[in-house]
Design an enzyme around this catalytic site. Sequence first.
Site, PDB file in Angstrom:
ATOM      1  N   ASP A  39      85.883 133.949  27.181  1.00 24.36           N
ATOM      2  CA  ASP A  39      85.294 132.860  27.973  1.00 24.36           C
ATOM      3  C   ASP A  39      84.253 133.430  28.923  1.00 24.36           C
ATOM      4  O   ASP A  39      84.356 134.589  29.323  1.00 24.36           O
ATOM      5  CB  ASP A  39      86.388 132.114  28.768  1.00 24.36           C
ATOM      6  CG  ASP A  39      85.992 130.678  29.079  1.00 24.36           C
ATOM      7  OD1 ASP A  39      85.003 130.474  29.801  1.00 24.36           O
ATOM      8  OD2 ASP A  39      86.664 129.748  28.598  1.00 24.36           O
ATOM      9  N   ASP A  54      80.323 135.799  26.389  1.00 31.83           N
ATOM     10  CA  ASP A  54      79.470 134.651  26.088  1.00 31.83           C
ATOM     11  C   ASP A  54      79.343 134.597  24.562  1.00 31.83           C
ATOM     12  O   ASP A  54      78.776 135.515  23.947  1.00 31.83           O
ATOM     13  CB  ASP A  54      78.096 134.846  26.749  1.00 31.83           C
ATOM     14  CG  ASP A  54      77.134 133.701  26.439  1.00 31.83           C
ATOM     15  OD1 ASP A  54      77.386 132.921  25.493  1.00 31.83           O
ATOM     16  OD2 ASP A  54      76.106 133.589  27.133  1.00 31.83           O
ATOM     17  N   VAL A  55      79.877 133.547  23.961  1.00 30.26           N
ATOM     18  CA  VAL A  55      79.934 133.509  22.488  1.00 30.26           C
ATOM     19  C   VAL A  55      78.552 133.433  21.829  1.00 30.26           C
ATOM     20  O   VAL A  55      78.433 133.656  20.625  1.00 30.26           O
ATOM     21  CB  VAL A  55      80.830 132.360  21.961  1.00 30.26           C
ATOM     22  CG1 VAL A  55      82.286 132.566  22.372  1.00 30.26           C
ATOM     23  CG2 VAL A  55      80.304 130.994  22.407  1.00 30.26           C
ATOM     24  N   ASN A  81      86.580 127.428  19.853  1.00 32.10           N
ATOM     25  CA  ASN A  81      86.729 126.218  20.664  1.00 32.10           C
ATOM     26  C   ASN A  81      85.636 126.079  21.738  1.00 32.10           C
ATOM     27  O   ASN A  81      85.342 124.965  22.168  1.00 32.10           O
ATOM     28  CB  ASN A  81      88.119 126.249  21.325  1.00 32.10           C
ATOM     29  CG  ASN A  81      88.235 125.291  22.483  1.00 32.10           C
ATOM     30  OD1 ASN A  81      88.426 124.097  22.304  1.00 32.10           O
ATOM     31  ND2 ASN A  81      88.093 125.808  23.707  1.00 32.10           N
ATOM     32  N   TYR A 147      74.481 117.157  20.968  1.00 32.67           N
ATOM     33  CA  TYR A 147      75.894 117.521  20.784  1.00 32.67           C
ATOM     34  C   TYR A 147      76.391 117.061  19.417  1.00 32.67           C
ATOM     35  O   TYR A 147      77.063 117.807  18.698  1.00 32.67           O
ATOM     36  CB  TYR A 147      76.702 116.871  21.906  1.00 32.67           C
ATOM     37  CG  TYR A 147      78.204 117.089  21.843  1.00 32.67           C
ATOM     38  CD1 TYR A 147      78.775 118.256  22.337  1.00 32.67           C
ATOM     39  CD2 TYR A 147      79.062 116.121  21.312  1.00 32.67           C
ATOM     40  CE1 TYR A 147      80.145 118.463  22.291  1.00 32.67           C
ATOM     41  CE2 TYR A 147      80.429 116.310  21.265  1.00 32.67           C
ATOM     42  CZ  TYR A 147      80.969 117.477  21.762  1.00 32.67           C
ATOM     43  OH  TYR A 147      82.330 117.669  21.716  1.00 32.67           O
ATOM     44  N   LYS A 151      78.043 119.363  16.414  1.00 30.44           N
ATOM     45  CA  LYS A 151      79.407 119.172  15.890  1.00 30.44           C
ATOM     46  C   LYS A 151      79.389 118.832  14.395  1.00 30.44           C
ATOM     47  O   LYS A 151      80.319 119.174  13.658  1.00 30.44           O
ATOM     48  CB  LYS A 151      80.131 118.097  16.709  1.00 30.44           C
ATOM     49  CG  LYS A 151      80.395 118.538  18.166  1.00 30.44           C
ATOM     50  CD  LYS A 151      81.242 119.803  18.215  1.00 30.44           C
ATOM     51  CE  LYS A 151      81.548 120.252  19.642  1.00 30.44           C
ATOM     52  NZ  LYS A 151      82.418 121.432  19.690  1.00 30.44           N
ATOM     53  N   THR A 182      90.105 116.048  29.706  1.00 32.40           N
ATOM     54  CA  THR A 182      89.877 117.351  30.325  1.00 32.40           C
ATOM     55  C   THR A 182      88.783 117.088  31.340  1.00 32.40           C
ATOM     56  O   THR A 182      88.327 115.974  31.472  1.00 32.40           O
ATOM     57  CB  THR A 182      89.374 118.395  29.298  1.00 32.40           C
ATOM     58  OG1 THR A 182      88.103 117.974  28.842  1.00 32.40           O
ATOM     59  CG2 THR A 182      90.335 118.546  28.132  1.00 32.40           C
TER      60      THR A 182
END
Length: 247
Positions: A39, A54-55, A81, A147, A151, A182
Amino acid sequence: MSTLRAENKICVITGAASGLGAAARDLLAGEGATVIGFDVAEPVSPDPLLFRVDVSDEHAVAAAVARVACEYGRIDVLVNNAGIPGPRKPAHEVTAEEFDRVFAVNVRGTWLCTKHVIPHMLTAGRGSIVNMSSMYGLVGNALIPAYHATKGAIRLMTKADAVTYAPHGIRVNSVHPGSIETHSPASVRADKTEKALAYNRRTLESIPLGRRGEPIDIAYGVLYLASDESRYLTGSELVIDGGYTAR
Ligand code: NAD
């Protein structure tokens, strides 16, 4: 015989510091897995199982994956995720920088983690990859067009990788959450503009089960896909959305 559903599995979950990633981390750990989180967020208190990664940064991903493989010997499960919602505005108002950033985290990040974990799974001859898409990777809606595009891309990256790696015992599936409680949807609700309020009202009205989901509702789906219970499942899309896309 053990009744733990993920016993001895070495799992990497990206975006594990909060929200859905944290819920999946806690559930899998409770079911006997060792879970390493990647993360960008600082842990609230020191956590040796949460790596700062950082992905979207290939060097950071490669180094973190190598460290997990070295310290734990293998990687059984990868949960891609980590994700950001990106700009909340119609396509013609989105800047190229905003578009590139949401793709960098959501799509490039999913691909980079997959790219660097796969060699370890190929060596082991098994593995499960769980990609966090969204109900918005299945259907369109107003407000966050970039977004949706990310996805949708994750949904099909999942299927391509599922077909590619099935002969090697590696399964790849996607999860499609609906609106989950969340801080992400809460921050949408914190936006008091009429447009945002109307969007929020419409979302609630359009969920047949009549409520938003909770992170644990998604975590159970991740657990199923991570565990050997789903051994005959690959390239599939697990929709957990209170019935939103059933209409
Ligand atoms: P969240 O913001 O609570 O958690 C996302 C986590 O990812 C955070 O801990 C954040 O620090 C981390 N992250 C962000 N950018 C990163 C990066 N570049 N590298 C590494 N980590 C990074 O969000 P959430 O609601 O828990 O969402 C998790 C995933 O589920 C996302 O992919 C999101 O698109 C998806 N999703 C969420 C919902 C929902 O209603 N909450 C619905 C559908 C899909």
